[in-house]
Motif scaffolding. Sequence first.
Motif, PDB file in Angstrom:
ATOM      1  N   LEU A   1      -7.647   4.253  -7.931  1.00 54.62           N
ATOM      2  CA  LEU A   1      -7.196   5.061  -7.069  1.00 54.62           C
ATOM      3  C   LEU A   1      -5.766   5.834  -7.389  1.00 54.62           C
ATOM      4  O   LEU A   1      -5.102   5.140  -7.718  1.00 54.62           O
ATOM      5  CB  LEU A   1      -6.917   4.039  -5.782  1.00 54.62           C
ATOM      6  CG  LEU A   1      -6.672   4.755  -4.182  1.00 54.62           C
ATOM      7  CD1 LEU A   1      -7.718   5.571  -3.906  1.00 54.62           C
ATOM      8  CD2 LEU A   1      -6.086   4.006  -3.148  1.00 54.62           C
ATOM      9  N   ARG A   2      -5.745   7.110  -6.982  1.00 58.12           N
ATOM     10  CA  ARG A   2      -4.503   7.901  -7.232  1.00 58.12           C
ATOM     11  C   ARG A   2      -3.577   8.030  -6.102  1.00 58.12           C
ATOM     12  O   ARG A   2      -4.043   7.451  -4.857  1.00 58.12           O
ATOM     13  CB  ARG A   2      -5.125   9.397  -7.333  1.00 58.12           C
ATOM     14  CG  ARG A   2      -5.520   9.621  -8.657  1.00 58.12           C
ATOM     15  CD  ARG A   2      -5.794  10.978  -8.907  1.00 58.12           C
ATOM     16  NE  ARG A   2      -6.569  11.793  -7.681  1.00 58.12           N
ATOM     17  CZ  ARG A   2      -6.135  12.798  -7.139  1.00 58.12           C
ATOM     18  NH1 ARG A   2      -4.967  13.081  -7.069  1.00 58.12           N
ATOM     19  NH2 ARG A   2      -6.926  13.380  -6.197  1.00 58.12           N
ATOM     20  N   ARG A   3      -2.384   8.252  -6.403  1.00 55.58           N
ATOM     21  CA  ARG A   3      -1.504   8.042  -5.075  1.00 55.58           C
ATOM     22  C   ARG A   3      -1.968   9.373  -4.188  1.00 55.58           C
ATOM     23  O   ARG A   3      -2.153  10.584  -4.845  1.00 55.58           O
ATOM     24  CB  ARG A   3      -0.034   8.431  -5.760  1.00 55.58           C
ATOM     25  CG  ARG A   3       0.965   8.382  -4.553  1.00 55.58           C
ATOM     26  CD  ARG A   3       2.361   8.846  -5.195  1.00 55.58           C
ATOM     27  NE  ARG A   3       2.761   7.905  -6.425  1.00 55.58           N
ATOM     28  CZ  ARG A   3       3.239   6.438  -6.297  1.00 55.58           C
ATOM     29  NH1 ARG A   3       3.280   6.132  -5.088  1.00 55.58           N
ATOM     30  NH2 ARG A   3       3.370   5.859  -7.453  1.00 55.58           N
ATOM     31  N   THR A   4      -1.838   9.316  -2.965  1.00 56.18           N
ATOM     32  CA  THR A   4      -2.364  10.097  -2.207  1.00 56.18           C
ATOM     33  C   THR A   4      -1.254  10.854  -1.284  1.00 56.18           C
ATOM     34  O   THR A   4      -1.204  11.797  -0.664  1.00 56.18           O
ATOM     35  CB  THR A   4      -3.487   9.884  -1.125  1.00 56.18           C
ATOM     36  OG1 THR A   4      -3.169   8.719  -0.503  1.00 56.18           O
ATOM     37  CG2 THR A   4      -4.625   9.417  -1.934  1.00 56.18           C
ATOM     38  N   GLU A   5      -0.205  10.167  -1.352  1.00 54.60           N
ATOM     39  CA  GLU A   5       0.990  10.445  -0.609  1.00 54.60           C
ATOM     40  C   GLU A   5       2.303  10.082  -1.172  1.00 54.60           C
ATOM     41  O   GLU A   5       2.663   9.346  -1.676  1.00 54.60           O
ATOM     42  CB  GLU A   5       1.122   9.623   0.822  1.00 54.60           C
ATOM     43  CG  GLU A   5       2.079   9.927   1.601  1.00 54.60           C
ATOM     44  CD  GLU A   5       1.987   9.072   3.045  1.00 54.60           C
ATOM     45  OE1 GLU A   5       3.132   8.915   3.687  1.00 54.60           O
ATOM     46  OE2 GLU A   5       1.051   8.587   3.480  1.00 54.60           O
ATOM     47  N   GLU A   6       3.017  11.140  -1.548  1.00 53.91           N
ATOM     48  CA  GLU A   6       4.204  11.059  -2.374  1.00 53.91           C
ATOM     49  C   GLU A   6       5.435  10.922  -1.316  1.00 53.91           C
ATOM     50  O   GLU A   6       6.000  11.880  -0.878  1.00 53.91           O
ATOM     51  CB  GLU A   6       4.360  12.315  -3.023  1.00 53.91           C
ATOM     52  CG  GLU A   6       3.469  12.623  -4.357  1.00 53.91           C
ATOM     53  CD  GLU A   6       3.544  11.518  -5.261  1.00 53.91           C
ATOM     54  OE1 GLU A   6       4.411  10.935  -5.455  1.00 53.91           O
ATOM     55  OE2 GLU A   6       2.433  11.423  -5.904  1.00 53.91           O
ATOM     56  N   LYS A   7       5.838   9.795  -1.310  1.00 47.73           N
ATOM     57  CA  LYS A   7       6.739   9.291  -0.398  1.00 47.73           C
ATOM     58  C   LYS A   7       7.760   8.911  -1.376  1.00 47.73           C
ATOM     59  O   LYS A   7       7.797   8.632  -2.289  1.00 47.73           O
ATOM     60  CB  LYS A   7       6.649   8.110   0.572  1.00 47.73           C
ATOM     61  CG  LYS A   7       5.781   8.118   1.638  1.00 47.73           C
ATOM     62  CD  LYS A   7       5.765   7.062   2.493  1.00 47.73           C
ATOM     63  CE  LYS A   7       4.741   7.341   3.721  1.00 47.73           C
ATOM     64  NZ  LYS A   7       4.826   6.079   4.744  1.00 47.73           N
ATOM     65  N   ARG A   8       9.077   9.236  -0.677  1.00 48.02           N
ATOM     66  CA  ARG A   8      10.363   8.902  -1.564  1.00 48.02           C
ATOM     67  C   ARG A   8      10.370   7.545  -1.766  1.00 48.02           C
ATOM     68  O   ARG A   8      10.358   6.687  -0.646  1.00 48.02           O
ATOM     69  CB  ARG A   8      11.483   9.506  -1.038  1.00 48.02           C
ATOM     70  CG  ARG A   8      11.509  10.923  -0.927  1.00 48.02           C
ATOM     71  CD  ARG A   8      12.983  11.328  -0.367  1.00 48.02           C
ATOM     72  NE  ARG A   8      14.136  11.107  -1.143  1.00 48.02           N
ATOM     73  CZ  ARG A   8      14.615  11.583  -2.185  1.00 48.02           C
ATOM     74  NH1 ARG A   8      14.253  12.824  -2.493  1.00 48.02           N
ATOM     75  NH2 ARG A   8      15.513  11.113  -2.893  1.00 48.02           N
ATOM     76  N   LEU A   9      10.430   6.848  -2.825  1.00 48.72           N
ATOM     77  CA  LEU A   9      10.576   5.502  -3.370  1.00 48.72           C
ATOM     78  C   LEU A   9      12.032   5.019  -3.336  1.00 48.72           C
ATOM     79  O   LEU A   9      13.049   5.806  -3.304  1.00 48.72           O
ATOM     80  CB  LEU A   9      10.280   5.174  -4.777  1.00 48.72           C
ATOM     81  CG  LEU A   9       8.682   5.646  -5.047  1.00 48.72           C
ATOM     82  CD1 LEU A   9       8.570   5.463  -6.380  1.00 48.72           C
ATOM     83  CD2 LEU A   9       7.797   4.827  -4.347  1.00 48.72           C
ATOM     84  N   ARG A  10      12.264   3.820  -2.606  1.00 42.54           N
ATOM     85  CA  ARG A  10      13.433   3.517  -2.308  1.00 42.54           C
ATOM     86  C   ARG A  10      14.254   3.146  -3.501  1.00 42.54           C
ATOM     87  O   ARG A  10      13.784   2.665  -4.721  1.00 42.54           O
ATOM     88  CB  ARG A  10      13.445   2.178  -1.486  1.00 42.54           C
ATOM     89  CG  ARG A  10      12.932   2.098  -0.225  1.00 42.54           C
ATOM     90  CD  ARG A  10      12.895   0.793   0.667  1.00 42.54           C
ATOM     91  NE  ARG A  10      14.039  -0.078   0.236  1.00 42.54           N
ATOM     92  CZ  ARG A  10      14.090  -1.178   0.375  1.00 42.54           C
ATOM     93  NH1 ARG A  10      13.065  -1.942   1.009  1.00 42.54           N
ATOM     94  NH2 ARG A  10      15.042  -2.033   0.272  1.00 42.54           N
ATOM     95  N   LYS A  11      15.500   3.794  -3.510  1.00 41.75           N
ATOM     96  CA  LYS A  11      16.123   3.666  -4.930  1.00 41.75           C
ATOM     97  C   LYS A  11      16.825   1.996  -5.127  1.00 41.75           C
ATOM     98  O   LYS A  11      17.162   1.785  -6.425  1.00 41.75           O
ATOM     99  CB  LYS A  11      17.506   4.654  -5.210  1.00 41.75           C
ATOM    100  CG  LYS A  11      16.868   6.047  -4.873  1.00 41.75           C
ATOM    101  CD  LYS A  11      15.920   6.333  -6.169  1.00 41.75           C
ATOM    102  CE  LYS A  11      15.630   7.601  -6.108  1.00 41.75           C
ATOM    103  NZ  LYS A  11      14.453   8.067  -7.007  1.00 41.75           N
ATOM    104  N   ASP A  12      17.049   1.143  -4.184  1.00 43.96           N
ATOM    105  CA  ASP A  12      17.420   0.115  -4.134  1.00 43.96           C
ATOM    106  C   ASP A  12      16.639  -1.295  -4.960  1.00 43.96           C
ATOM    107  O   ASP A  12      16.999  -2.145  -4.764  1.00 43.96           O
ATOM    108  CB  ASP A  12      18.208  -0.235  -3.034  1.00 43.96           C
ATOM    109  CG  ASP A  12      17.420  -0.461  -1.862  1.00 43.96           C
ATOM    110  OD1 ASP A  12      16.354   0.080  -1.874  1.00 43.96           O
ATOM    111  OD2 ASP A  12      17.635  -1.284  -1.007  1.00 43.96           O
ATOM    112  N   VAL A  13      15.211  -0.882  -4.852  1.00 44.75           N
ATOM    113  CA  VAL A  13      14.332  -1.477  -5.220  1.00 44.75           C
ATOM    114  C   VAL A  13      13.803  -1.185  -6.749  1.00 44.75           C
ATOM    115  O   VAL A  13      13.497  -0.177  -6.726  1.00 44.75           O
ATOM    116  CB  VAL A  13      13.029  -1.563  -4.368  1.00 44.75           C
ATOM    117  CG1 VAL A  13      12.029  -2.630  -4.760  1.00 44.75           C
ATOM    118  CG2 VAL A  13      13.705  -1.831  -3.007  1.00 44.75           C
ATOM    119  N   ARG A  14      13.682  -2.196  -7.634  1.00 40.38           N
ATOM    120  CA  ARG A  14      13.447  -2.084  -8.834  1.00 40.38           C
ATOM    121  C   ARG A  14      11.872  -1.296  -8.919  1.00 40.38           C
ATOM    122  O   ARG A  14      11.056  -1.792  -8.077  1.00 40.38           O
ATOM    123  CB  ARG A  14      13.505  -3.139  -9.713  1.00 40.38           C
ATOM    124  CG  ARG A  14      14.792  -3.597  -9.811  1.00 40.38           C
ATOM    125  CD  ARG A  14      14.900  -4.879 -10.982  1.00 40.38           C
ATOM    126  NE  ARG A  14      16.144  -5.278 -10.914  1.00 40.38           N
ATOM    127  CZ  ARG A  14      17.148  -4.602 -11.807  1.00 40.38           C
ATOM    128  NH1 ARG A  14      17.181  -3.907 -12.406  1.00 40.38           N
ATOM    129  NH2 ARG A  14      18.479  -5.541 -11.764  1.00 40.38           N
TER     130      ARG A  14
END
Length: 181
Positions: free
Chosen positions: A53-66
């Motif tokens: 499965l490909r990513r379908t929604e490009e959400k901003r990833l939390r920067k504080d989580v590795r």
Amino acid sequence: PAGVKELENLSEQGVKVRVLTNSLAVTDVPAVHAGYQRHRRRLLLSGVQLFELRRTEEKRLRKDVRPYFRRSASSLHAKTVTVDAKRVFVGSFNFDPRSAQINTESGLLIESVEMAERINAMFEHELPLRTYEARLNRFYKLYWLDKSKIPALRLYKEPGAGIWRRLAVWLTARLPVDHLL
């Protein structure tokens, strides 16, 4: 290993075996992907088709989580199997020792030609546009075919996954954790 062997046997008997799973870019449990990636080449060599499965929604990833622990917006969790174009299994059961022996899992076995045909049609027509198809080239090197692009792209790295996530999974794959997966 027993599940991989069973899929190989089915494919070698002429059964069309197609698997849809999460790509490294969208999985919510990278350690499980590390276990899966060890078996990809073997499955492909036996004729099993693998779709990730490909990513379908490009959400901003939390920067504080590795990066290794970030959750995806596109992760696949349901397990669905069609058999002989007339039966469908849908459930939470992972085909692994942990689900069989420790977790509480559930599923439905549905006798429905119509439902099985709709799922199979989705594999034929929709999935190629929403997934990467894992394949082997003539030198048995793994690549992913992205049919959402015209012309289709061949990708030789885990698609959509950054270097740190790929490195973490590569390291995890070298640990003796199969009994936990």
